[in-house]
Design a protein around this motif. Sequence first.
Motif, PDB file in Angstrom:
ATOM      1  N   ILE A 236      -6.230  12.471  -1.300  1.00 37.95           N
ATOM      2  CA  ILE A 236      -5.541  13.467  -1.472  1.00 37.95           C
ATOM      3  C   ILE A 236      -6.359  14.746  -1.930  1.00 37.95           C
ATOM      4  CG2 ILE A 236      -3.808  14.336  -3.045  1.00 37.95           C
ATOM      5  CD1 ILE A 236      -2.669  11.459  -2.930  1.00 37.95           C
ATOM      6  N   GLU A 237      -7.231  14.577  -2.628  1.00 38.54           N
ATOM      7  CA  GLU A 237      -8.001  15.303  -3.039  1.00 38.54           C
ATOM      8  C   GLU A 237      -9.057  16.155  -2.071  1.00 38.54           C
ATOM      9  OE1 GLU A 237     -11.581  16.502  -6.821  1.00 38.54           O
ATOM     10  OE2 GLU A 237     -10.844  14.365  -6.320  1.00 38.54           O
ATOM     11  N   ALA A 238      -9.258  15.429  -1.220  1.00 38.78           N
ATOM     12  CA  ALA A 238     -10.069  15.994   0.117  1.00 38.78           C
ATOM     13  C   ALA A 238      -9.533  16.449   1.094  1.00 38.78           C
ATOM     14  CB  ALA A 238     -11.080  14.787   0.502  1.00 38.78           C
ATOM     15  N   ALA A 239      -8.411  15.799   1.519  1.00 41.30           N
ATOM     16  CA  ALA A 239      -7.857  16.421   2.637  1.00 41.30           C
ATOM     17  C   ALA A 239      -6.184  16.526   2.307  1.00 41.30           C
ATOM     18  CB  ALA A 239      -7.800  15.231   3.651  1.00 41.30           C
ATOM     19  N   GLY A 240      -5.591  16.262   1.203  1.00 37.26           N
ATOM     20  CA  GLY A 240      -4.152  16.698   1.148  1.00 37.26           C
ATOM     21  C   GLY A 240      -3.388  15.523   1.106  1.00 37.26           C
ATOM     22  N   TYR A 241      -1.993  15.738   0.712  1.00 33.03           N
ATOM     23  CA  TYR A 241      -1.003  14.578   0.447  1.00 33.03           C
ATOM     24  C   TYR A 241      -0.819  14.035   1.943  1.00 33.03           C
ATOM     25  CZ  TYR A 241      -0.287  15.041  -4.559  1.00 33.03           C
ATOM     26  OH  TYR A 241      -0.489  15.133  -5.913  1.00 33.03           O
ATOM     27  N   SER A 242      -0.445  15.070   2.941  1.00 28.68           N
ATOM     28  CA  SER A 242       0.049  14.640   4.153  1.00 28.68           C
ATOM     29  C   SER A 242      -1.033  13.522   4.835  1.00 28.68           C
ATOM     30  CB  SER A 242       0.113  15.825   5.210  1.00 28.68           C
ATOM     31  OG  SER A 242      -1.024  16.424   5.098  1.00 28.68           O
TER      32      SER A 242
ATOM     33  N   ILE B 104       0.738  -1.293   0.036  1.00 25.03           N
ATOM     34  CA  ILE B 104      -0.043  -0.027  -0.260  1.00 25.03           C
ATOM     35  C   ILE B 104       0.832   1.321   0.114  1.00 25.03           C
ATOM     36  CG2 ILE B 104      -1.771   1.455   1.449  1.00 25.03           C
ATOM     37  CD1 ILE B 104      -2.906  -1.423   1.991  1.00 25.03           C
ATOM     38  N   PRO B 105       1.802   1.522   0.977  1.00 22.78           N
ATOM     39  CA  PRO B 105       2.657   2.745   0.889  1.00 22.78           C
ATOM     40  C   PRO B 105       3.561   2.412  -0.419  1.00 22.78           C
ATOM     41  CG  PRO B 105       3.327   1.353   2.454  1.00 22.78           C
ATOM     42  CD  PRO B 105       1.860   0.650   2.230  1.00 22.78           C
ATOM     43  N   GLN B 106       4.012   1.472  -0.802  1.00 22.78           N
ATOM     44  CA  GLN B 106       4.904   1.373  -1.968  1.00 22.78           C
ATOM     45  C   GLN B 106       4.053   1.743  -3.200  1.00 22.78           C
ATOM     46  OE1 GLN B 106       6.097  -2.464  -4.583  1.00 22.78           O
ATOM     47  NE2 GLN B 106       6.742  -2.598  -2.699  1.00 22.78           N
ATOM     48  N   SER B 107       3.008   1.170  -3.645  1.00 22.71           N
ATOM     49  CA  SER B 107       2.422   1.844  -4.737  1.00 22.71           C
ATOM     50  C   SER B 107       1.720   3.221  -4.623  1.00 22.71           C
ATOM     51  CB  SER B 107       1.185   0.911  -4.991  1.00 22.71           C
ATOM     52  OG  SER B 107       0.140   0.813  -3.746  1.00 22.71           O
ATOM     53  N   MET B 108       1.435   3.534  -3.312  1.00 20.94           N
ATOM     54  CA  MET B 108       0.956   5.002  -3.080  1.00 20.94           C
ATOM     55  C   MET B 108       2.119   5.981  -3.603  1.00 20.94           C
ATOM     56  SD  MET B 108       0.976   7.665  -0.854  1.00 20.94           S
ATOM     57  CE  MET B 108      -0.160   9.055  -0.522  1.00 20.94           C
ATOM     58  N   LEU B 109       3.304   5.528  -3.144  1.00 26.06           N
ATOM     59  CA  LEU B 109       4.704   6.520  -3.271  1.00 26.06           C
ATOM     60  C   LEU B 109       4.817   6.400  -4.856  1.00 26.06           C
ATOM     61  CD1 LEU B 109       6.665   5.763  -0.116  1.00 26.06           C
ATOM     62  CD2 LEU B 109       5.547   7.873  -0.714  1.00 26.06           C
ATOM     63  N   TRP B 110       4.764   5.306  -5.358  1.00 23.69           N
ATOM     64  CA  TRP B 110       5.194   5.082  -6.797  1.00 23.69           C
ATOM     65  C   TRP B 110       4.272   6.069  -7.683  1.00 23.69           C
ATOM     66  CZ3 TRP B 110       6.407  -0.709  -7.773  1.00 23.69           C
ATOM     67  CH2 TRP B 110       7.622  -1.151  -7.310  1.00 23.69           C
TER      68      TRP B 110
ATOM     69  N   PHE C  39       1.782   8.558  -6.735  1.00 23.02           N
ATOM     70  CA  PHE C  39       1.621   9.939  -6.434  1.00 23.02           C
ATOM     71  C   PHE C  39       2.663  10.856  -6.239  1.00 23.02           C
ATOM     72  CE2 PHE C  39      -2.407   7.665  -5.289  1.00 23.02           C
ATOM     73  CZ  PHE C  39      -3.388   8.403  -5.911  1.00 23.02           C
ATOM     74  N   VAL C  40       3.876  10.470  -5.991  1.00 21.64           N
ATOM     75  CA  VAL C  40       5.168  11.222  -5.564  1.00 21.64           C
ATOM     76  C   VAL C  40       5.266  12.113  -6.801  1.00 21.64           C
ATOM     77  CG1 VAL C  40       7.734  11.237  -5.198  1.00 21.64           C
ATOM     78  CG2 VAL C  40       6.064  10.197  -3.679  1.00 21.64           C
ATOM     79  N   PRO C  41       5.404  11.936  -8.001  1.00 21.29           N
ATOM     80  CA  PRO C  41       5.501  12.832  -9.248  1.00 21.29           C
ATOM     81  C   PRO C  41       4.727  13.881  -9.146  1.00 21.29           C
ATOM     82  CG  PRO C  41       5.898  10.491 -10.212  1.00 21.29           C
ATOM     83  CD  PRO C  41       5.262  10.334  -8.565  1.00 21.29           C
ATOM     84  N   ALA C  42       3.335  13.681  -9.134  1.00 18.26           N
ATOM     85  CA  ALA C  42       2.330  14.845  -8.833  1.00 18.26           C
ATOM     86  C   ALA C  42       2.580  15.415  -7.587  1.00 18.26           C
ATOM     87  CB  ALA C  42       1.067  14.228  -8.934  1.00 18.26           C
TER      88      ALA C  42
ATOM     89  N   LEU D 255       5.440  16.197  -6.272  1.00 15.46           N
ATOM     90  CA  LEU D 255       6.542  17.088  -6.469  1.00 15.46           C
ATOM     91  C   LEU D 255       6.224  18.085  -7.591  1.00 15.46           C
ATOM     92  CD1 LEU D 255       9.370  14.556  -6.701  1.00 15.46           C
ATOM     93  CD2 LEU D 255       9.198  16.131  -4.887  1.00 15.46           C
ATOM     94  N   ILE D 256       5.397  17.736  -8.469  1.00 15.57           N
ATOM     95  CA  ILE D 256       5.089  18.710  -9.585  1.00 15.57           C
ATOM     96  C   ILE D 256       4.163  19.578  -9.144  1.00 15.57           C
ATOM     97  CG2 ILE D 256       4.482  19.304 -11.894  1.00 15.57           C
ATOM     98  CD1 ILE D 256       5.673  16.253 -12.322  1.00 15.57           C
ATOM     99  N   VAL D 257       2.877  19.238  -8.899  1.00 14.14           N
ATOM    100  CA  VAL D 257       1.683  19.896  -8.437  1.00 14.14           C
ATOM    101  C   VAL D 257       2.008  20.498  -7.202  1.00 14.14           C
ATOM    102  CG1 VAL D 257      -0.846  20.008  -8.227  1.00 14.14           C
ATOM    103  CG2 VAL D 257       0.481  18.696 -10.058  1.00 14.14           C
ATOM    104  N   GLY D 258       2.315  19.672  -6.140  1.00 18.20           N
ATOM    105  CA  GLY D 258       2.117  20.211  -4.798  1.00 18.20           C
ATOM    106  C   GLY D 258       3.560  21.157  -4.299  1.00 18.20           C
ATOM    107  N   HIS D 259       4.659  20.799  -4.894  1.00 22.41           N
ATOM    108  CA  HIS D 259       5.936  21.424  -4.512  1.00 22.41           C
ATOM    109  C   HIS D 259       6.709  22.436  -5.806  1.00 22.41           C
ATOM    110  CE1 HIS D 259       6.120  19.852  -0.327  1.00 22.41           C
ATOM    111  NE2 HIS D 259       5.384  18.850  -0.998  1.00 22.41           N
ATOM    112  N   GLY D 260       5.850  22.514  -6.779  1.00 22.59           N
ATOM    113  CA  GLY D 260       6.333  23.280  -8.013  1.00 22.59           C
ATOM    114  C   GLY D 260       7.478  22.777  -8.643  1.00 22.59           C
ATOM    115  N   TRP D 261       7.815  21.621  -8.418  1.00 21.45           N
ATOM    116  CA  TRP D 261       9.059  21.002  -9.290  1.00 21.45           C
ATOM    117  C   TRP D 261       8.927  20.984 -10.711  1.00 21.45           C
ATOM    118  CZ3 TRP D 261      13.210  17.503  -6.991  1.00 21.45           C
ATOM    119  CH2 TRP D 261      13.124  17.726  -5.503  1.00 21.45           C
TER     120      TRP D 261
END
Length: 261
Positions: free
Chosen positions: A224-230, A86-92, A94-97, A99-105
Amino acid sequence: MGIRQMAQPLGIAVCALTMPVLAARAGLTAAFAVPVAVTALGLIAVIFGIIDPPIGRGAGSDSSANPYRGATFLQRIHAVSVLLVIPQSMLWTFVPAWLIVGHGWSPLSAGVLVTATQVVGALGRIAAGRISDVWGSRMRPIRVIAVAAGAGTALLALTDWIGSPLAAAVMVVATVSSVADNGLAFTAIAEFAGPSWSGRALGVQNTAQYVTTAASTPVLGALIEAAGYSAAFAVAAIAPVIAIPLVPRDRTPRISETPVR
Protein backbone atom coordinates in the motif's frame (compact mmCIF):
# COMPACT_ATOMS: atom_id res chain seq x y z
CA MET A 1 -21.39 -22.99 13.54
CA GLY A 2 -22.53 -20.06 11.43
CA ILE A 3 -24.02 -18.45 14.55
CA ARG A 4 -20.80 -19.05 16.47
CA GLN A 5 -18.72 -17.62 13.64
CA MET A 6 -20.73 -14.38 13.79
CA ALA A 7 -18.62 -13.44 16.80
CA GLN A 8 -15.51 -12.42 14.88
CA PRO A 9 -17.06 -9.92 12.44
CA LEU A 10 -19.24 -8.54 15.24
CA GLY A 11 -16.09 -7.99 17.32
CA ILE A 12 -14.51 -6.20 14.38
CA ALA A 13 -17.68 -4.10 14.15
CA VAL A 14 -17.39 -3.03 17.79
CA CYS A 15 -13.75 -2.02 17.33
CA ALA A 16 -14.45 -0.21 14.05
CA LEU A 17 -17.23 1.83 15.58
CA THR A 18 -15.30 2.82 18.70
CA MET A 19 -11.53 2.81 18.16
CA PRO A 20 -11.16 5.35 15.30
CA VAL A 21 -13.42 7.84 17.10
CA LEU A 22 -11.60 7.40 20.41
CA ALA A 23 -8.22 7.70 18.69
CA ALA A 24 -9.27 10.96 17.03
CA ARG A 25 -10.81 12.46 20.15
CA ALA A 26 -8.84 11.03 23.09
CA GLY A 27 -5.68 9.48 21.63
CA LEU A 28 -4.35 6.03 20.91
CA THR A 29 -4.30 4.95 24.55
CA ALA A 30 -8.06 5.33 24.80
CA ALA A 31 -8.55 3.50 21.51
CA PHE A 32 -6.42 0.54 22.57
CA ALA A 33 -8.39 0.32 25.81
CA VAL A 34 -11.32 -1.08 23.78
CA PRO A 35 -9.76 -4.47 22.91
CA VAL A 36 -8.33 -4.69 26.44
CA ALA A 37 -11.80 -4.21 27.92
CA VAL A 38 -13.57 -6.66 25.65
CA THR A 39 -10.82 -9.26 26.15
CA ALA A 40 -11.23 -8.94 29.91
CA LEU A 41 -14.98 -9.45 29.54
CA GLY A 42 -14.32 -12.49 27.37
CA LEU A 43 -11.98 -13.94 29.99
CA ILE A 44 -14.66 -13.55 32.67
CA ALA A 45 -17.23 -15.19 30.39
CA VAL A 46 -14.92 -18.15 29.74
CA ILE A 47 -14.13 -18.67 33.42
CA PHE A 48 -17.72 -18.57 34.62
CA GLY A 49 -19.79 -19.49 31.58
CA ILE A 50 -18.03 -22.21 29.57
CA ILE A 51 -18.52 -25.87 30.48
CA ASP A 52 -17.09 -28.71 28.38
CA PRO A 53 -19.80 -30.92 26.91
CA PRO A 54 -19.54 -34.72 27.08
CA ILE A 55 -17.51 -36.14 24.21
CA GLY A 56 -19.28 -38.74 22.09
CA ARG A 57 -18.74 -40.29 18.70
CA GLY A 58 -19.60 -37.89 15.89
CA ALA A 59 -20.60 -38.04 12.27
CA GLY A 60 -17.10 -37.81 10.81
CA SER A 61 -14.32 -40.32 10.44
CA ASP A 62 -13.42 -42.97 13.02
CA SER A 63 -12.48 -41.10 16.20
CA SER A 64 -9.35 -43.19 16.76
CA ALA A 65 -7.94 -42.89 13.23
CA ASN A 66 -5.70 -40.05 12.11
CA PRO A 67 -7.86 -38.17 9.57
CA TYR A 68 -4.77 -36.64 7.95
CA ARG A 69 -3.60 -40.06 6.76
CA GLY A 70 -4.94 -41.63 3.61
CA ALA A 71 -6.84 -38.51 2.50
CA THR A 72 -6.09 -34.90 1.62
CA PHE A 73 -9.50 -33.51 2.57
CA LEU A 74 -8.37 -31.65 5.69
CA GLN A 75 -5.14 -30.44 4.10
CA ARG A 76 -7.08 -28.95 1.19
CA ILE A 77 -9.58 -27.22 3.46
CA HIS A 78 -6.70 -25.73 5.46
CA ALA A 79 -5.08 -24.49 2.25
CA VAL A 80 -8.33 -23.00 0.94
CA SER A 81 -9.04 -21.28 4.26
CA VAL A 82 -5.53 -19.84 4.41
CA LEU A 83 -5.95 -18.37 0.94
CA LEU A 84 -9.42 -16.98 1.68
CA VAL A 85 -8.27 -15.35 4.92
CA ILE A 86 -5.84 -13.10 3.02
CA PRO A 87 -8.46 -10.76 1.48
CA GLN A 88 -10.59 -11.14 4.61
CA SER A 89 -7.88 -9.94 7.00
CA MET A 90 -6.63 -7.36 4.51
CA LEU A 91 -10.05 -5.73 4.30
CA TRP A 92 -10.58 -5.89 8.05
CA THR A 93 -7.20 -4.29 8.71
CA PHE A 94 -6.86 -1.58 6.07
CA VAL A 95 -10.38 -0.49 5.07
CA PRO A 96 -10.77 2.04 7.94
CA ALA A 97 -7.50 3.74 6.91
CA TRP A 98 -8.52 3.45 3.24
CA LEU A 99 -11.73 5.34 3.98
CA ILE A 100 -10.27 7.90 6.40
CA VAL A 101 -6.87 8.60 4.85
CA GLY A 102 -7.46 7.62 1.25
CA HIS A 103 -10.96 9.02 0.77
CA GLY A 104 -11.27 11.69 3.45
CA TRP A 105 -14.07 10.09 5.46
CA SER A 106 -14.46 11.12 9.09
CA PRO A 107 -13.53 8.47 11.68
CA LEU A 108 -17.18 8.22 12.74
CA SER A 109 -18.59 7.77 9.24
CA ALA A 110 -15.90 5.23 8.36
CA GLY A 111 -16.57 3.37 11.59
CA VAL A 112 -20.30 3.28 10.91
CA LEU A 113 -19.81 1.87 7.41
CA VAL A 114 -17.32 -0.75 8.57
CA THR A 115 -19.60 -1.69 11.47
CA ALA A 116 -22.59 -2.08 9.18
CA THR A 117 -20.49 -4.13 6.78
CA GLN A 118 -19.34 -6.47 9.54
CA VAL A 119 -22.89 -6.95 10.81
CA VAL A 120 -23.98 -7.92 7.30
CA GLY A 121 -20.95 -10.20 7.07
CA ALA A 122 -21.93 -11.87 10.34
CA LEU A 123 -25.43 -12.49 9.01
CA GLY A 124 -23.86 -13.76 5.80
CA ARG A 125 -22.14 -16.52 7.76
CA ILE A 126 -25.53 -17.74 8.99
CA ALA A 127 -26.91 -17.50 5.46
CA ALA A 128 -23.99 -19.54 4.15
CA GLY A 129 -24.66 -22.17 6.80
CA ARG A 130 -28.33 -22.33 5.89
CA ILE A 131 -27.52 -22.67 2.20
CA SER A 132 -25.04 -25.42 3.07
CA ASP A 133 -27.71 -27.33 4.97
CA VAL A 134 -30.21 -26.98 2.13
CA TRP A 135 -27.69 -28.05 -0.50
CA GLY A 136 -26.41 -30.90 1.66
CA SER A 137 -22.86 -29.76 1.01
CA ARG A 138 -20.14 -27.79 2.77
CA MET A 139 -17.74 -27.54 -0.13
CA ARG A 140 -20.02 -26.30 -2.93
CA PRO A 141 -20.90 -23.09 -1.05
CA ILE A 142 -17.21 -22.55 -0.21
CA ARG A 143 -16.39 -22.79 -3.91
CA VAL A 144 -19.06 -20.18 -4.71
CA ILE A 145 -17.76 -17.95 -1.91
CA ALA A 146 -14.20 -18.19 -3.26
CA VAL A 147 -15.42 -17.06 -6.68
CA ALA A 148 -17.38 -14.18 -5.14
CA ALA A 149 -14.47 -13.12 -2.92
CA GLY A 150 -12.04 -13.10 -5.82
CA ALA A 151 -14.39 -11.20 -8.11
CA GLY A 152 -15.43 -8.73 -5.40
CA THR A 153 -11.90 -7.91 -4.32
CA ALA A 154 -10.75 -7.57 -7.94
CA LEU A 155 -13.65 -5.22 -8.66
CA LEU A 156 -12.71 -3.22 -5.56
CA ALA A 157 -9.18 -2.86 -6.92
CA LEU A 158 -10.56 -1.64 -10.24
CA THR A 159 -13.06 0.85 -8.80
CA ASP A 160 -10.46 2.25 -6.41
CA TRP A 161 -7.89 2.56 -9.21
CA ILE A 162 -10.25 4.54 -11.46
CA GLY A 163 -11.54 6.61 -8.53
CA SER A 164 -15.13 5.40 -8.87
CA PRO A 165 -17.65 6.65 -6.27
CA LEU A 166 -18.93 3.06 -6.16
CA ALA A 167 -15.73 1.81 -4.53
CA ALA A 168 -17.14 1.98 -0.98
CA ALA A 169 -20.21 -0.05 -2.00
CA VAL A 170 -18.00 -2.60 -3.74
CA MET A 171 -15.92 -2.82 -0.57
CA VAL A 172 -19.04 -3.89 1.33
CA VAL A 173 -19.70 -6.68 -1.19
CA ALA A 174 -16.07 -7.82 -1.18
CA THR A 175 -15.90 -7.86 2.62
CA VAL A 176 -19.15 -9.77 3.08
CA SER A 177 -18.21 -12.38 0.48
CA SER A 178 -14.71 -12.84 1.88
CA VAL A 179 -15.91 -13.70 5.41
CA ALA A 180 -18.72 -16.12 4.58
CA ASP A 181 -16.73 -19.35 4.38
CA ASN A 182 -15.42 -19.70 7.93
CA GLY A 183 -18.35 -21.52 9.50
CA LEU A 184 -18.55 -23.99 6.63
CA ALA A 185 -14.86 -24.83 6.78
CA PHE A 186 -14.89 -25.27 10.56
CA THR A 187 -17.95 -27.50 10.41
CA ALA A 188 -16.53 -29.67 7.64
CA ILE A 189 -13.27 -30.09 9.56
CA ALA A 190 -15.04 -31.13 12.77
CA GLU A 191 -17.36 -33.52 10.92
CA PHE A 192 -14.56 -35.22 9.03
CA ALA A 193 -12.01 -35.34 11.85
CA GLY A 194 -14.38 -36.79 14.43
CA PRO A 195 -14.53 -35.96 18.14
CA SER A 196 -11.08 -37.31 19.05
CA TRP A 197 -9.31 -35.29 16.35
CA SER A 198 -11.55 -32.25 15.86
CA GLY A 199 -9.75 -30.18 18.50
CA ARG A 200 -6.37 -30.73 16.90
CA ALA A 201 -7.69 -30.24 13.38
CA LEU A 202 -9.44 -27.00 14.30
CA GLY A 203 -6.29 -25.88 16.11
CA VAL A 204 -4.31 -26.43 12.91
CA GLN A 205 -6.96 -24.46 11.01
CA ASN A 206 -6.87 -21.47 13.35
CA THR A 207 -3.09 -21.47 13.65
CA ALA A 208 -2.62 -21.55 9.89
CA GLN A 209 -5.05 -18.68 9.39
CA TYR A 210 -3.55 -16.49 12.10
CA VAL A 211 0.02 -17.11 10.95
CA THR A 212 -1.04 -16.21 7.41
CA THR A 213 -2.71 -13.04 8.66
CA ALA A 214 0.38 -12.08 10.65
CA ALA A 215 2.64 -12.71 7.66
CA SER A 216 0.49 -11.10 4.95
CA THR A 217 -0.54 -7.93 6.80
CA PRO A 218 2.89 -6.21 6.84
CA VAL A 219 3.52 -7.29 3.25
CA LEU A 220 0.25 -5.76 2.10
CA GLY A 221 0.92 -2.69 4.22
CA ALA A 222 4.26 -2.21 2.49
CA LEU A 223 2.56 -2.68 -0.87
CA ILE A 224 0.00 0.00 0.00
CA GLU A 225 2.79 2.40 0.90
CA ALA A 226 4.69 1.64 -2.29
CA ALA A 227 1.89 1.31 -4.87
CA GLY A 228 -1.41 2.30 -3.26
CA TYR A 229 -4.53 0.55 -2.06
CA SER A 230 -5.71 -0.59 -5.49
CA ALA A 231 -2.52 -2.63 -5.97
CA ALA A 232 -2.97 -4.28 -2.58
CA PHE A 233 -6.60 -5.09 -3.35
CA ALA A 234 -5.55 -6.61 -6.67
CA VAL A 235 -2.90 -8.81 -5.05
CA ALA A 236 -5.34 -9.93 -2.35
CA ALA A 237 -7.84 -10.90 -5.07
CA ILE A 238 -5.41 -13.48 -6.43
CA ALA A 239 -5.63 -15.66 -3.31
CA PRO A 240 -9.31 -16.67 -3.68
CA VAL A 241 -8.75 -17.42 -7.37
CA ILE A 242 -5.96 -19.86 -6.41
CA ALA A 243 -8.29 -21.38 -3.78
CA ILE A 244 -11.09 -22.27 -6.22
CA PRO A 245 -9.55 -25.46 -7.72
CA LEU A 246 -8.25 -26.55 -4.31
CA VAL A 247 -11.73 -26.86 -2.75
CA PRO A 248 -12.21 -30.62 -2.21
CA ARG A 249 -15.32 -32.68 -2.76
CA ASP A 250 -17.56 -33.29 0.26
CA ARG A 251 -16.39 -36.20 2.39
CA THR A 252 -18.98 -36.21 5.21
CA PRO A 253 -21.34 -39.20 4.89
CA ARG A 254 -23.93 -38.06 7.48
CA ILE A 255 -23.96 -34.31 6.87
CA SER A 256 -27.69 -33.95 7.60
CA GLU A 257 -27.17 -34.85 11.27
CA THR A 258 -24.88 -31.88 11.98
CA PRO A 259 -26.39 -28.70 10.51
CA VAL A 260 -24.26 -25.54 10.24
CA ARG A 261 -26.93 -23.10 11.29
